[in-house]
Design an enzyme around this catalytic site. Structure first.
Site, mmCIF file in Angstrom:
data_model
loop_
_atom_site.group_PDB
_atom_site.id
_atom_site.type_symbol
_atom_site.label_atom_id
_atom_site.label_comp_id
_atom_site.label_asym_id
_atom_site.label_seq_id
_atom_site.Cartn_x
_atom_site.Cartn_y
_atom_site.Cartn_z
ATOM 1 C CE LYS A 211 7.216 -9.614 7.061
ATOM 2 N NZ LYS A 211 7.530 -8.323 6.518
ATOM 3 C CB CYS A 265 6.852 -9.161 1.037
ATOM 4 S SG CYS A 265 8.443 -8.352 0.841
HETATM 5 N N1 SAJ Z 1 -1.692 -4.408 -4.331
HETATM 6 C C1 SAJ Z 1 -2.929 -4.499 -4.950
HETATM 7 N N2 SAJ Z 1 -3.989 -3.873 -4.364
HETATM 8 C C2 SAJ Z 1 -3.879 -3.147 -3.199
HETATM 9 C C3 SAJ Z 1 -2.603 -3.082 -2.580
HETATM 10 C C4 SAJ Z 1 -1.534 -3.711 -3.158
HETATM 11 O O1 SAJ Z 1 -3.083 -5.133 -5.996
HETATM 12 O O2 SAJ Z 1 -4.881 -2.594 -2.741
HETATM 13 C C5 SAJ Z 1 -0.529 -5.104 -4.938
HETATM 14 C C6 SAJ Z 1 0.589 -4.151 -5.379
HETATM 15 O O3 SAJ Z 1 0.326 -3.607 -6.645
HETATM 16 C C7 SAJ Z 1 1.779 -5.091 -5.371
HETATM 17 C C8 SAJ Z 1 1.486 -6.028 -4.200
HETATM 18 O O4 SAJ Z 1 0.089 -5.900 -3.953
HETATM 19 O O5 SAJ Z 1 1.860 -5.831 -6.565
HETATM 20 C C9 SAJ Z 1 2.242 -5.737 -2.917
HETATM 21 O O6 SAJ Z 1 2.361 -4.352 -2.700
HETATM 22 P P1 SAJ Z 1 2.229 -3.656 -1.264
HETATM 23 O O7 SAJ Z 1 2.523 -2.202 -1.442
HETATM 24 O O8 SAJ Z 1 0.921 -3.958 -0.631
HETATM 25 O O9 SAJ Z 1 3.326 -4.381 -0.344
HETATM 26 P P2 SAJ Z 1 4.919 -4.702 -0.477
HETATM 27 O O10 SAJ Z 1 5.045 -6.122 -0.953
HETATM 28 O O11 SAJ Z 1 5.663 -3.661 -1.218
HETATM 29 O O12 SAJ Z 1 5.374 -4.609 1.091
HETATM 30 C C10 SAJ Z 1 4.713 -5.431 2.051
HETATM 31 C C11 SAJ Z 1 4.279 -4.546 3.233
HETATM 32 N N3 SAJ Z 1 3.375 -5.295 4.094
HETATM 33 C C12 SAJ Z 1 2.150 -4.808 4.449
HETATM 34 O O13 SAJ Z 1 1.723 -3.742 4.054
HETATM 35 C C13 SAJ Z 1 1.341 -5.649 5.375
HETATM 36 C C14 SAJ Z 1 5.504 -4.073 4.027
HETATM 37 O O14 SAJ Z 1 5.115 -3.347 5.187
HETATM 38 C C15 SAJ Z 1 6.368 -5.282 4.425
HETATM 39 O O15 SAJ Z 1 7.530 -4.884 5.160
HETATM 40 C C16 SAJ Z 1 6.808 -5.972 3.134
HETATM 41 O O16 SAJ Z 1 5.637 -6.451 2.462
HETATM 42 C C17 SAJ Z 1 7.755 -7.115 3.506
HETATM 43 O O17 SAJ Z 1 8.967 -6.939 3.339
HETATM 44 O O18 SAJ Z 1 7.271 -8.125 4.031
#
Ligand code: SAJ
Length: 413
Positions: A211, A265
């Protein structure tokens, strides 16, 4: 097999899980320390916004399958889904898991299953088994008795994406780690009741690391994109164009840069790996530092651009931590707008279509107004795109003409 399940912690993971089980005909006792959460759920309402959750909770309560309360009651299985936040020293605060263990221990009986869903540092589930054993010396636990234990203990980390929780809770594959092999098998029987994805069995510590590795993988890849964007800003070339061109290679898929990594996360979990192996986890630590440094870079670029105008008006598009949600917690965009206001860089026009009033932290500065996107773009000298909300697609290139534009996500490319 499982007629009653007790879910401890009715937040973003616990409540959807409780609703999913109740929908399958399980009697679910939901436990939360917040009286208002308990009250709202018993009235058939969800205490936060997540697509399709309110309907599921309302249906489960109306059918008499879901009931919320303040303390655990006897059940066949217990799912612990409580927060494991980061402390000042960047170690995990496991006090909620400890408290949940203490409260569950009091009602445990032989044959029960205890599952930890909270994202946790390696070794926490084995530790949970030890904590439970301390409270209940009359029962045997798997860290000690293996598969002969009276109570089974497993880790089944949540992996759902906020905004898609009710879909992904059913469709995602589940990683299930047992403190002993039989614990994982028993936990699989529980998740198979509502999860359509595959259940992949392993040991508890491997499941914890899997995870954490998922979120660290994403953090490292976002750090790569963020670092590229800072290099390109230095070279005065367009990072979005560089990435779009590089991604035309068949084996390259660079993620999107942004104003920083937010949420509860991805910006947190990698530290649990660093804490467990500080000497080895060098790249993971550096990625965290790169992503944490990104908001300061955006602030300095905007400040430099704004200094070209006498009384700069700065439009800041988006305040949430990512696109198309209303969640402002741990949001780099919010932090950036707050800092620009505090440093009196200019008059700030914030646009956030998912909220109806400014958060107090911004309102208190007296330097930020919440306006619609058309007004903000029309009145601004500098336009800063912070969040890639779908609704910002409608901003016309002609409306941006003559403005200084800083698109942190390469969204308008
Ligand atoms: N972000 C970027 N660039 C990208 C992708 C994301 O800057 O290319 C930023 C987003 O704007 C945001 C942050 O990253 O600020 C996180 O966003 P996210 O959509 O990537 O992820 P979370 O935090 O909403 O959810 C993640 C997910 N993990 C993965 O995709 C590996 C989700 O599946 C998990 O269940 C969740 O964390 C968790 O609860 O751990």
């Amino acid at each position: 097999m499982f007629s009653t399940v007790c879910v401890v912690g009715l937040g973003y993971i616990g409540l959807p899980t409780a609703a999913a089980l109740a929908t399958q005909g399980v009697d679910v006792i939901g436990v939360d320390v917040s009286e208002s959460t308990v009250h709202l759920i018993n009235a058939g309402r969800a205490p936060f916004v997540e697509p399709d959750l309110a309907v599921a909770v309302n249906g489960a309560v109306a059918m008499g399958r879901l009931r919320a309360t303040g303390v655990p009651e006897p059940a066949d299985a217990f799912i612990i889904a409580v927060p494991t936040p980061l402390q000042e020293d960047r170690t995990a605060d496991l006090s909620c898991v400890r408290a949940a263990a203490a409260s569950v221990a009091g009602v445990l009986k032989a044959g029960d299953l205890v599952i930890l869903e909270s994202t946790s540092p390696p070794g926490t589930t084995v530790e949970l088994s030890r904590w439970l054993a301390k409270h209940r010396p009359d029962l045997s636990f798997p860290h000690d008795a293996g598969d002969t234990a009276a109570v089974r203990v497993a880790h089944c980390p949540e992996r759902v994406l906020p905004g898609r929780t009710m879909i992904e809770i059913v469709t995602n594959d589940r990683v299930i780690g047992g403190v002993a092999a039989g614990c994982a098998e028993r936990a699989r029987d529980l998740y198979a009741m509502f999860a359509k994805g595959e259940c992949l069995l392993t040991d508890a510590t491997t499941a914890e690391m899997a995870k954490l590795s998922e979120n660290a993988f994403r953090d490292v890849n976002i750090a790569f994109a963020n670092e590229l964007s800072m290099v390109c800003d230095h070279l005065r070339i367009d990072a979005a164009e560089v990435i779009a061109l590089a991604n035309r290679h068949p084996r390259v898929a660079i993620l999107h840069p942004g104003p920083g990594v937010g949420g509860h996360c991805i910006a947190v979990d990698p530290w649990f790996i660093v804490g467990s192996a500080p000497q080895q986890a060098r790249l993971i630590r550096l990625a965290r530092q790169v992503n944490d440094a990104k908001p300061a870079h955006v602030i300095s670029e905007v400040t430099r651009t704004a200094s070209r105008f006498r009384d700069p008006v700065i439009a800041c598009l988006g305040l949430t931590f990512k696109a198309n949600i209303d969640d402002l917690r741990e949001s780099p965009a919010l932090h950036i707008v707050h800092e620009l206001a505090r440093q009196e860089v200019g008059r700030l026009l914030a646009v956030e279509p998912h909220i109806s009033e400014l958060p107090v932290s911004l309102a208190d500065t007296g330097r930020v107004a919440l306006v619609d996107v058309t007004t903000a773009v029309r009145d601004a000298d500098v336009v800063v795109l912070l969040v890639d909300h779908d609704s910002f697609r409608s901003v016309k290139q002609t409306a941006l003409r003559g403005k200084a534009v800083f698109d942190t996500r390469g969204f308008w490319r």
